[in-house]
Design a protein around this motif. Structure first.
Motif, short mmCIF file in Angstrom:
data_model
loop_
_atom_site.label_atom_id
_atom_site.label_comp_id
_atom_site.label_asym_id
_atom_site.label_seq_id
_atom_site.Cartn_x
_atom_site.Cartn_y
_atom_site.Cartn_z
N PHE A 265 101.10 -1.35 -68.76
CA PHE A 265 101.53 -0.19 -69.45
C PHE A 265 102.71 -0.84 -70.30
O PHE A 265 103.40 -0.38 -71.09
CB PHE A 265 102.23 0.67 -68.41
N ALA A 341 97.17 6.90 -70.80
CA ALA A 341 98.28 6.26 -71.35
C ALA A 341 98.84 6.34 -72.40
O ALA A 341 99.95 6.54 -72.85
CB ALA A 341 98.58 4.90 -70.40
N CYS A 513 101.47 7.46 -57.41
CA CYS A 513 101.92 6.29 -58.53
C CYS A 513 103.40 6.16 -58.95
O CYS A 513 103.84 6.97 -58.44
CB CYS A 513 100.73 6.81 -59.87
N ARG A 517 103.72 5.61 -64.71
CA ARG A 517 102.58 5.71 -64.95
C ARG A 517 102.23 7.13 -64.62
O ARG A 517 100.97 7.57 -64.74
CB ARG A 517 101.53 4.86 -63.93
#
Length: 970
Positions: A265, A341, A513, A517
């Motif tokens: 990420f 994402a 999570c 995220r």
């Protein structure tokens, strides 16, 4: 595609041209001479040329390369130079006017070019790049693609091994270079998955000229005066090609992954920045991560191939470690997660799910009222650290069900129970499910038609056309692989029930999570509220930036806050502070909370006294006498009077008034680089330019600053410097006497707190106190920061100097956060003020404050916090001092106990303060879960003053993270 050409190009070693041969080429064809420095390249040969005419780059590539391709690069450079923006190299013509020379050197055909050298450095060697730099790469890539969109050249139509359109063929060809069977299988599987996701998109991907190598190797940066990285230019246009536009961003993002510390990420700021300047199509966004995965496979295969055919190429060999790390990170998460994402990062969403026709999962409970249990950071169920107990969430649910019949958690409510103290990474606090307590035997029915899968004893998964529902705590009444119709009974509740939805049957979604995220996982695992017929989604939290804007709009902005984008802190426990997403931050700067945060004794004592009485000190109540007596027992024997106030500023202001009243004079000596408070008098004797940049030019004439007795970086160095610093005091006293003015007193921290806890030179206060008293002044020890046991070895800072002041001021930890300060002195000094009128502090010495003050002393004694400051504080200093030999930036470690200072310098001879590096270090520590701030006039000292409950575990975590950041480079 001409595969043979591709394979040939992927197997070429770099040209073999020595430095001596390169110098001959320069002299003969460019009329230049100078020094050469080899620059890295995988298949070319590059030299930096330092000549009398400037710096250049001599580029030598194999004669196998098409001249048309090289001419395309030159045309591209010219095109970019004509468009204001990023700096690119200029091609320097040879003496014959040609910008490209095709020659034979040592029996091999080569192409030779000379380009401008762009000053700066690449960032490939840095372990960590902050988010602003990551975004800078993405922005650059977007701007470059915008400019190149209008560029074309016949040489762009080329077969290049790095072109993503050929990745599959190249991977298949190079796979045998990997001898390890497991590694080979991993690469093949990753490439196959990427190709499967990419194929439906390729016909819709925009095509244009792109640089295709905007990486941490080929972008040049320099630090500015604030130590921030600033973009200087882009080099190496050897991969310029016409292909899918999105390939450019995929190459950039892949290169960033070896800085990501395992977090894919990490690239999202680059994606957002690119999209902001050069909006991407939906199909390009979906293609981005598969292209990154394919790129990572090509990198490791090509790297291994190049090392095998050119073992002497250090550049290729060194890059292999990075390339394998890129592959590891790129394949560490499901492709579906990164697609989600990337979409959510640019505020796009996945296709909606038609949930209107779902049948209820628990039909017998439709319309029944559930107790929705608050398990969040501010939950009233949590107190005194009980959230750290194993299974606390389930226990609270079970208790609520016992009382109300039915209970459920909230989907998406950050769970306090999952916070992790002393941890550099985010905790997985965001629940992607709902937990319920319903009567055992309650029927569970299929909300939609699908195939049931039973995994082990706990998990049932129903896979429908759009969604899968996963259930834990259900005894199945159907067989695995059975096809169910909507509304068919699939089992009954047999314990705590967990319900999770997921868009993909193959996706192994977690139950929790991390906050960073959460948006992506939410897109893949939406709330099961519609299946339950229950409004169980978490209430939307107020955005921290919105709240900060409200603060700035109403709260005077001179009252600063820590960090540019501070996390919202609403709970604390012991030596940690917790944000609204359940992340614990190690508190290394809060000397107010000596007992730690959330101490149950403080809550109980305050609550009890508030329920009885809170008023001002003119009323008669026991607490004020009891607390005053307790304070006098801690003070030197000759002190017998206490004033109670609300803060250190009030205490110091009052101490100055007492000095005036007792001496009959006004003139005060104070020490340079010191801070004593914000009131008119306390500010007047404060000389720290870090707190007030105009401090040295705005002192009233009754304040006489003396040289700061800083034994580390002051005018005089070392432990024998007391007489030298005393001369400054003597000089000021002589000046006051010459002017026939009466000295009132001298105020000083007995340990130099504002400079990070530096000890004064031995004997300094003894000599100064004698001089001051000889002229009728009083000596004030400002113990607000350094006293009350924090220093470990001594309870009061003045004990280290072997002196007894006339007035002691204190505050900070006295109330563990309750506004509470005190002045302790002798009767004759206290009563001198009475001749000028009464002194009164409305809330100072209130019943609540006094009871809290006594409770603080009780807890310090019972929990042996003074001993902890000595033992753990001593260990702390030892660990910090060990950093001096390992990290050149660490100049010294000051202080003792839990008042320490780490002074950061750029040069150990000149002691040049590392101000900007200290700021960067504090910001990086915050990312790693530690609150720390700079102090000192140069803001180059880490001011370490944590709660006195700090443990060895926390000390180790802090020092390890500090060392990690220093190793990353600042």
């Amino acid at each position: 595609m001409p595969l043979a050409t591709l394979i040939h190009r992927a197997s070429l070693p770099s040209p073999q041209v020595s430095a001596a041969q390169a110098l001959e080429l320069l002299e003969e064809h460019y009329g230049l001479s100078g020094r050469l420095q080899a620059l890295g390249s995988q298949q070319d040969l590059n030299y930096r040329v330092d000549s009398g005419q400037g710096r250049f780059v001599l580029k030598i590539c194999r004669g196998d390369y098409s001249t048309l391709e090289l001419q395309a690069q030159h045309a591209g450079l010219k095109h970019l130079a004509e468009h204001p923006g990023v700096q690119v190299p200029r091609v320097i013509p040879a003496k014959n006017g040609a910008d490209l020379l095709s020659l034979e050197v040592g029996g091999q055909a080569v192409h030779v070019r000379l380009l401008d050298y762009i000053e700066g450095q690449s960032l490939t060697h840095l372990d960590h790049l902050d988010h602003s730099v990551v975004a800078g790469f993405g922005r650059l890539c977007g701007e470059m693609d915008l400019t190149l969109a209008g560029f074309d050249h016949p040489g762009l139509e080329r077969t290049l091994q790095w072109d993503a359109r050929h990745a599959n063929a190249l991977i298949a060809h190079l796979l045998p270079v990997i001898k390890d069977e497991r590694q080979r299988a991993l690469i093949a599987e990753a490439a196959e998955q990427a190709e499967r996701h990419l194929q439906p998109l390729v016909d819709k991907l925009a095509v244009q000229a792109i640089h295709m190598d905007i990486t941490d190797d080929n972008v040049v940066w320099q630090r500015d005066s604030q130590r921030q990285w600033q973009l200087q230019g882009v080099i190496d246009f050897g991969d310029l090609v016409r292909t899918w536009r999105i390939t450019d961003l995929s190459v950039t993002c892949a290169a960033l992954l070896h800085h990501a510390e395992g977090d894919p990420f990490y690239i999202l700021p680059a994606v957002r920045a690119y999209h902001a300047v050069n909006p991407l199509q939906h199909e390009e966004l979906l293609a981005l991560w598969p292209l990154i995965v394919a790129r990572s496979a090509v990198l490791v295969l090509s790297g291994e191939q190049q090392v095998s055919i050119d073992p002497g190429n250090e550049y290729s060999r060194d890059n292999l470690t990075h390339e394998w790390e890129i592959f590891r990170v790129a394949t560490s998460v499901p492709l579906e997660l990164m697609e989600a994402a990337i979409l959510t990062a640019v505020v796009q969403s996945l296709p909606s799910i038609g949930s209107e026709n779902f049948a209820p999962l628990l039909p017998s409970l439709v319309g029944r009222e559930f107790a929705l249990i608050d398990l969040g950071v501010l939950s009233p169920h949590f107190d005194a650290g009980n959230w750290e107990q194993q299974g606390i969430d389930l226990r609270l649910l079970t208790e609520a069900a016992s009382a109300h019949g039915l209970a459920a958690s909230r989907y998406g409510q950050y769970r306090l129970s999952r916070t992790r103290p002393d941890c550099a990474s985010e905790p997985d606090t965001f629940p992607l499910h709902v937990a319920l307590r319903v009567p055992d035997g309650t029927a569970v029915e299929a909300p939609f038609a699908g195939v049931i899968h039973i995994e082990g004893e706990n998990l049932l998964q129903l896979d429908g056309p759009e969604l899968s529902v996963r259930l834990w705590g259900v005894a199945p009444s159907v067989r695995s692989s059975a096809v169910l119709v909507k509304g068919q009974v699939l089992g009954s509740v047999s314990g705590p029930l967990i319900v999770q939805l997921c868009r993909s049957a193959q996706l192994d979604a977690p139950l929790f999570c991390t906050p960073s995220r959460a948006a992506a996982w939410q897109a893949l695992c939406p709330s099961p509220a519609v299946l339950l017929g229950l409004a169980c989604d978490a209430e939307e939290e107020l955005d921290p930036q919105t709240l900060l804007a409200r603060r700035d709009a109403s709260f005077a902005r001179s009252q600063k806050y820590y960090y540019v984008d501070p996390p919202r802190i609403e709970r604390g426990w012991r030596n940690h502070l917790i944000d609204m997403q359940g992340r614990s931050y190690l508190d290394m700067l809060n000397n107010v909370a000596v007992l730690g945060h959330g101490h149950p004794r403080m809550a109980a004592v305050a609550s009890r006294q508030w329920s009885l009485l809170n008023t001002n000190s003119r009323f008669h109540y026991a607490a004020i006498a009891e607390f005053s007596e307790r304070l006098l027992k801690l003070a030197p024997d000759n002190m017998d009077r206490v004033f109670l106030v609300n803060s250190g500023t009030e205490a110091n202001d009052l101490a100055i008034r007492l000095a005036w009243a007792y001496s009959g004079g006004r003139d005060m000596l104070s020490v340079l680089e010191a801070y004593h408070g914000w009131s008119v008098a306390a500010d007047a004797v404060s000389t720290s330019i870090a707190d007030n940049p105009k401090a040295l030019s705005s002192r009233p004439d009754w304040v006489h600053p003396v040289t700061a007795p800083n034994t580390y970086r002051g005018e005089f160095r070392g432990v024998d410097s007391a007489p030298d610093y005393v001369r400054s005091v003597e000089h000021n006293l002589a000046k006051i006497a010459e002017q026939k003015r009466q000295l009132a007193g001298f105020i000083c921290e007995p340990v130099y707190g504002n400079a990070g806890g530096i000890s004064l030179p031995p004997g300094y206060l003894k000599q100064v106190y004698a001089l001051v008293r000889a002229q009728g002044g009083v000596c004030i020890a400002d113990e607000v920061q350094v006293g009350y046991g924090r220093m470990g070895k001594f309870f009061w800072g003045f004990e280290e100097q072997g002196v007894v002041p006339d007035i002691i001021t204190m505050a900070k930890g006295m109330g563990n956060g309750q506004p509470l300060g005190a002045v302790i002195t002798r009767r004759e000094i206290a009563e001198a003020l009475e001749a000028e009128g009464y002194f009164f502090s409305s809330a100072g010495g209130s019943p609540v404050s006094c009871r809290i003050g006594m409770a603080v002393l009780d807890v310090m004694e019972e929990e042996k916090l003074w001993e902890n400051a000595q033992v753990v504080g001593g260990y702390f200093k030892e660990r910090l001092e060990a950093l001096i030999d390992r990290h050149p930036l660490v100049g010294a470690v000051h202080g003792s106990g839990f008042y320490l200072g780490v002074e950061l310098i750029r040069n150990r001879e000149t002691l040049e303060p590392a101000t900007e590096e200290t700021t960067a270090l504090c910001n990086r520590l915050r990312e790693l879960g530690i609150f720390m701030q700079p102090t000192g006039d140069y803001l180059n000292i880490l001011k370490i003053k944590p709660p006195m409950v700090t443990s060895r575990q926390s000390v180790d975590f802090f020092v390890d993270m500090l060392s990690k950041v220093l190793e990353e480079g600042l």
